[in-house]
Design a protein around this motif. Structure first.
Motif, PDB file in Angstrom:
ATOM      1  N   ASP A  47       1.138   5.672  -0.961  1.00  0.00           N
ATOM      2  CA  ASP A  47       0.412   6.888  -1.321  1.00  0.00           C
ATOM      3  C   ASP A  47       0.999   7.502  -2.581  1.00  0.00           C
ATOM      4  O   ASP A  47       1.934   6.965  -3.174  1.00  0.00           O
ATOM      5  N   LEU A  50      -3.839  -5.091   6.119  1.00  0.00           N
ATOM      6  CA  LEU A  50      -4.916  -4.144   6.383  1.00  0.00           C
ATOM      7  C   LEU A  50      -4.299  -2.762   6.561  1.00  0.00           C
ATOM      8  O   LEU A  50      -3.402  -2.579   7.390  1.00  0.00           O
ATOM      9  N   ALA A  51      -4.761  -1.789   5.764  1.00  0.00           N
ATOM     10  CA  ALA A  51      -4.223  -0.432   5.859  1.00  0.00           C
ATOM     11  C   ALA A  51      -5.228   0.549   5.271  1.00  0.00           C
ATOM     12  O   ALA A  51      -6.037   0.192   4.420  1.00  0.00           O
ATOM     13  N   ASP A  52      -5.160   1.779   5.744  1.00  0.00           N
ATOM     14  CA  ASP A  52      -5.947   2.855   5.142  1.00  0.00           C
ATOM     15  C   ASP A  52      -5.232   3.287   3.869  1.00  0.00           C
ATOM     16  O   ASP A  52      -4.029   3.562   3.889  1.00  0.00           O
ATOM     17  N   VAL A  53      -5.988   3.347   2.793  1.00  0.00           N
ATOM     18  CA  VAL A  53      -5.399   3.677   1.498  1.00  0.00           C
ATOM     19  C   VAL A  53      -5.888   5.059   1.067  1.00  0.00           C
ATOM     20  O   VAL A  53      -7.089   5.288   0.999  1.00  0.00           O
ATOM     21  N   PRO A  54      -4.963   5.983   0.788  1.00  0.00           N
ATOM     22  CA  PRO A  54      -5.393   7.293   0.305  1.00  0.00           C
ATOM     23  C   PRO A  54      -5.961   7.182  -1.107  1.00  0.00           C
ATOM     24  O   PRO A  54      -5.440   6.447  -1.932  1.00  0.00           O
ATOM     25  N   THR A  55      -7.056   7.891  -1.368  1.00  0.00           N
ATOM     26  CA  THR A  55      -7.696   7.784  -2.678  1.00  0.00           C
ATOM     27  C   THR A  55      -7.780   9.108  -3.417  1.00  0.00           C
ATOM     28  O   THR A  55      -8.428   9.194  -4.437  1.00  0.00           O
ATOM     29  N   LEU A 113       2.966   2.697   2.937  1.00  0.00           N
ATOM     30  CA  LEU A 113       2.159   2.769   4.144  1.00  0.00           C
ATOM     31  C   LEU A 113       2.054   1.416   4.826  1.00  0.00           C
ATOM     32  O   LEU A 113       1.929   1.347   6.042  1.00  0.00           O
ATOM     33  N   ILE A 147       0.876  -1.167   0.000  1.00  0.00           N
ATOM     34  CA  ILE A 147       0.000   0.000   0.000  1.00  0.00           C
ATOM     35  C   ILE A 147       0.913   1.215   0.000  1.00  0.00           C
ATOM     36  O   ILE A 147       1.784   1.343   0.862  1.00  0.00           O
TER      37      ILE A 147
END
Length: 161
Positions: free
Chosen positions: A82, A102-107, A88, A80
């Motif tokens: 950015d 599992l990670a927050d992905v910038p979109t 990330l 993942i």
């Protein structure tokens, strides 16, 4: 092949899908960047020799074209990143019989100079390098040739006292 998906849950931004080796080339990634894609999903199959390099070339495409990247490679890495190249989250896909990440992905999409200018800077850099090498070769060849009327090498007469 370019595929755009709407994000689930009514979120903002556009998503795209590129498969494996597509991200080794600038043209498919640039098309996604110009289309305003905020997140690129990239399934892949890497090999032991190229797993790190191949995965991080995809990260470079995300930087060049201003989108986040979620890449899952068999025999490679789950990555993942950015749009600025920050990894990330990353994990080898062979870390366990079944690997998850599992990670927050910038979109969000960011416009970059690469999208506006293309890859002209790479060509200019190569031309400058060729000119520099040619200049060094001509200087070297000119230094090897002795000016007329002078010996090519200094005399090596023995020193006496």
């Amino acid at each position: 092949t370019r595929t755009m998906l709407p994000p689930p849950g009514g979120g903002s931004g556009r998503w795209g899908v590129a498969i494996c080796k597509d991200l080794d080339f600038t043209t498919p990634a640039r098309a996604y960047g110009r289309a305003g894609v905020g997140l690129l999903l990239a399934p892949a199959w890497d090999f032991s020799v190229d797993r790190f390099w191949h995965g991080h070339i995809a990260v470079m495409r995300a930087v060049e074209d201003g989108f986040g990247l979620a890449r899952a490679a068999r025999r490679g890495y789950l990555t993942i990143a950015d749009d600025r190249g920050r990894i990330l989250a990353e994990r080898r896909s062979s870390a366990a019989p079944f690997t998850t990440l599992l990670a927050d992905v910038p979109t969000g999409h960011q416009w970059t100079p690469f999208l506006w200018l293309g890859d002209w800077w790479g060509w200019v850099s190569m031309a400058l390098l060729a000119l520099l090498v040619a200049r060094l070769v001509t200087l070297r060849t000119g230094a090897d040739a002795a000016p007329s009327g002078q010996p090519a090498e200094p005399s090596r007469a023995p020193i006496t006292r």
